[in-house]
Structure formats: structure tokens, C-alpha cells
Design a protein around this motif. Structure first.
Motif, short mmCIF file in Angstrom:
data_model
loop_
_atom_site.label_atom_id
_atom_site.label_comp_id
_atom_site.label_asym_id
_atom_site.label_seq_id
_atom_site.Cartn_x
_atom_site.Cartn_y
_atom_site.Cartn_z
N HIS A 1 52.80 6.78 13.33
CA HIS A 1 52.83 8.04 12.59
C HIS A 1 53.93 8.95 13.13
CE1 HIS A 1 48.71 7.27 10.89
NE2 HIS A 1 48.62 6.56 12.00
N PRO A 2 54.94 9.28 12.34
CA PRO A 2 55.93 10.27 12.78
C PRO A 2 55.26 11.64 12.93
CG PRO A 2 56.70 9.03 10.86
CD PRO A 2 55.25 8.74 11.01
N LEU A 3 55.71 12.39 13.93
CA LEU A 3 55.14 13.71 14.17
C LEU A 3 56.00 14.78 13.50
CD1 LEU A 3 54.01 13.50 17.91
CD2 LEU A 3 52.68 13.08 15.82
N ARG A 4 55.33 15.56 12.66
CA ARG A 4 56.00 16.66 11.97
C ARG A 4 55.07 17.87 11.98
NH1 ARG A 4 57.27 12.29 7.36
NH2 ARG A 4 59.13 11.35 8.28
N GLY A 5 54.71 18.28 13.20
CA GLY A 5 53.75 19.37 13.34
C GLY A 5 52.33 18.96 13.07
N ASN A 6 52.05 17.66 13.06
CA ASN A 6 50.72 17.15 12.71
C ASN A 6 50.02 16.47 13.88
OD1 ASN A 6 52.57 15.09 12.79
ND2 ASN A 6 51.83 14.03 10.95
N LEU A 7 50.48 16.68 15.12
CA LEU A 7 49.90 15.99 16.27
C LEU A 7 48.42 16.32 16.45
CD1 LEU A 7 50.10 14.17 18.75
CD2 LEU A 7 50.94 16.15 20.05
N ASP A 8 48.09 17.61 16.41
CA ASP A 8 46.70 18.00 16.63
C ASP A 8 45.78 17.38 15.57
OD1 ASP A 8 47.36 19.44 18.86
OD2 ASP A 8 47.50 21.36 17.81
N ARG A 9 46.23 17.37 14.32
CA ARG A 9 45.41 16.80 13.25
C ARG A 9 45.21 15.30 13.47
NH1 ARG A 9 46.59 14.00 8.84
NH2 ARG A 9 48.83 14.44 8.98
N LEU A 10 46.27 14.58 13.85
CA LEU A 10 46.16 13.14 14.08
C LEU A 10 45.25 12.83 15.26
CD1 LEU A 10 49.87 12.04 13.50
CD2 LEU A 10 47.90 11.50 12.04
N LEU A 11 45.34 13.63 16.32
CA LEU A 11 44.48 13.41 17.48
C LEU A 11 43.01 13.63 17.10
CD1 LEU A 11 46.55 15.10 20.33
CD2 LEU A 11 46.18 12.65 19.99
N ASP A 12 42.75 14.69 16.35
CA ASP A 12 41.38 14.96 15.92
C ASP A 12 40.86 13.84 15.03
OD1 ASP A 12 41.37 17.32 17.33
OD2 ASP A 12 41.86 18.59 15.59
N GLU A 13 41.69 13.36 14.10
CA GLU A 13 41.28 12.28 13.22
C GLU A 13 40.97 11.00 14.01
OE1 GLU A 13 44.35 11.69 10.39
OE2 GLU A 13 43.83 13.44 9.16
N SER A 14 41.80 10.74 15.01
CA SER A 14 41.63 9.53 15.81
C SER A 14 40.32 9.58 16.59
CB SER A 14 42.81 9.36 16.76
OG SER A 14 44.02 9.22 16.05
N ARG A 15 40.05 10.70 17.22
CA ARG A 15 38.81 10.84 17.99
C ARG A 15 37.59 10.76 17.08
NH1 ARG A 15 41.73 15.35 20.22
NH2 ARG A 15 42.80 14.78 22.16
N GLU A 16 37.67 11.42 15.93
CA GLU A 16 36.56 11.38 14.99
C GLU A 16 36.29 9.96 14.52
OE1 GLU A 16 35.35 13.09 10.55
OE2 GLU A 16 37.18 13.79 11.54
N LEU A 17 37.35 9.20 14.27
CA LEU A 17 37.21 7.81 13.83
C LEU A 17 36.53 6.97 14.91
CD1 LEU A 17 37.93 5.88 11.50
CD2 LEU A 17 40.07 5.38 12.70
N VAL A 18 36.91 7.19 16.15
CA VAL A 18 36.32 6.43 17.26
C VAL A 18 34.81 6.63 17.29
CG1 VAL A 18 36.10 6.32 19.77
CG2 VAL A 18 38.37 6.33 18.71
#
Length: 206
Positions: free
Chosen positions: A102-119
């Protein structure tokens, strides 16, 4: 003279064998059967020999075990926002590590939250999830490897990022569900391979 039973020498061994079989059959009919525990095939790990894969762009690379097969997923419906999908197949384990870049374009926090939620959503026991962290300040690589337990549909997941340009996410799936006791050793092998993958990540200089 009363006739007597005579056993010729060359038939003696056969006669003894028949008596033994008959006796064993009678004994086995009286013997109580005790069920044995399930057994599992032994699955040996891949050798400690790795090669570098450079299929992802822009020039993100890491090492995978010899004997694995990497393929890019060309399903364009999932390639929105520059996302790339790489499947790393482990034939010996009958498992696949599905990775997404995933390229980062100001979306790091959202991707991290999504990843943890998925786990935690995919774990059968969220309170038992174990997380190991990795940091390499000189290469600006920060990662977390999640162990969801062998009984989960996807027992291992990871995220790795340089916090500026990309986030790499991966999930392990087996071809078919198995008993946690039988796949637990394989999950251990895969955990070591993913740890090596994370530690070997290389990206172009910033």
C-alpha cells in the motif's frame, strides 16, 4: 497295530505355523481393543536457503525461502490506489502468504487501524493474540508479527512500514483447515520465514 498320525519333516514347519496362527486368532478374538491417538504426517521445514524477490514496485524487495513460488495477483478490481498484491506459495506446507503493498498518501494511521482490527476480528481468541515487534532505525523499517494461534483461519499476519512511503501487509492461509495440533509445527516454521522476510526488507534510499 493302531495307525498313528505321522508328520513328514518337510511339513513340520507349516504345521507349526498353522497352529500358531490358529492360536493367535483365538487370542485376538478375546483381546480388548484399545484405540490409538491420531497420528500426523511429519512435515520438514524448508532449508535455511533464501533468495531475493523484487516483484513489487517501486523496488521493494525481501528474501523468501528457496522452493517457494511468488506470483503477482493481476486482479485489477483490487488494485485501486496503487495497491499491489503478491502471493507467496509454500507448496511443502500447502499454505500461501498473501501480501499487499500500500503506497502511503497520508493514510498510514487508517491502514494501521484497519490491519489491527482485521487481526483481532479473524482471531478465534482475541485475548490470546501474541504480537512481536521489529524496528530497524537505520533502514526506517518498523514491523509487527501477529500470532493468532494455529486454530485460527489465518494463524499469522504481519505489517511492515517505513512510515513514509509504503505499508506491507501479509496473511497466511492454509489450503484446507486442519487440526491445530497437526499444523502447529508448520505455523512455527512460517513464523520464522516471515520474521526473516521482515528483517531482509530493502527499499531504495529516501
Amino acid at each position: 497295530m493302531k495307525p498313528t498320525l505321522r508328520i513328514r519333516p518337510y511339513r513340520l514347519a507349516l504345521y507349526a505355523l498353522l497352529c500358531l496362527v490358529a492360536g493367535s486368532a483365538g487370542y485376538s478374538c478375546r483381546r480388548q481393543y484399545t484405540p490409538k491417538p491420531d497420528g500426523y504426517f511429519r512435515i520438514d521445514p524448508y532449508p535455511d536457503s533464501y533468495r531475493r524477490t523484487t516483484l513489487l514496485e517501486p523496488a521493494l524487495s525481501f528474501e523468501v525461502p528457496e522452493g517457494t513460488v511468488e506470483t503477482l495477483d493481476h486482479d485489477t478490481t483490487r488494485h485501486h490506489g496503487g495497491v499491489q498484491w503478491l502471493n507467496i506459495r509454500f507448496p511443502r506446507y500447502r499454505a500461501t502468504l498473501y501480501c499487499s503493498y500500500h503506497p502511503l498518501r497520508g493514510n498510514l494511521d487508517r491502514l494501521l487501524d484497519e490491519s489491527r482490527e482485521l487481526v483481532y476480528r479473524q482471531s478465534i481468541r482475541p485475548e490470546a493474540v501474541q504480537a512481536g515487534t521489529y524496528e530497524n532505525d537505520s533502514l526506517h523499517i518498523y514491523a509487527t508479527l501477529y500470532d493468532l494461534s494455529a486454530a485460527s483461519v489465518t494463524p499469522l499476519q504481519f505489517i511492515a512500514t517505513d512510515s513514509v512511503r509504503y505499508l506491507l501487509r501479509g496473511s497466511v492461509y492454509f489450503d484446507e483447515p486442519g487440526k491445530s495440533d497437526s499444523i502447529a509445527p508448520v505455523v512455527g516454521y512460517l513464523s520464522d520465514h516471515i520474521a526473516h522476510l521482515i528483517e531482509s526488507i530493502e527499499t531504495p534510499a529516501r
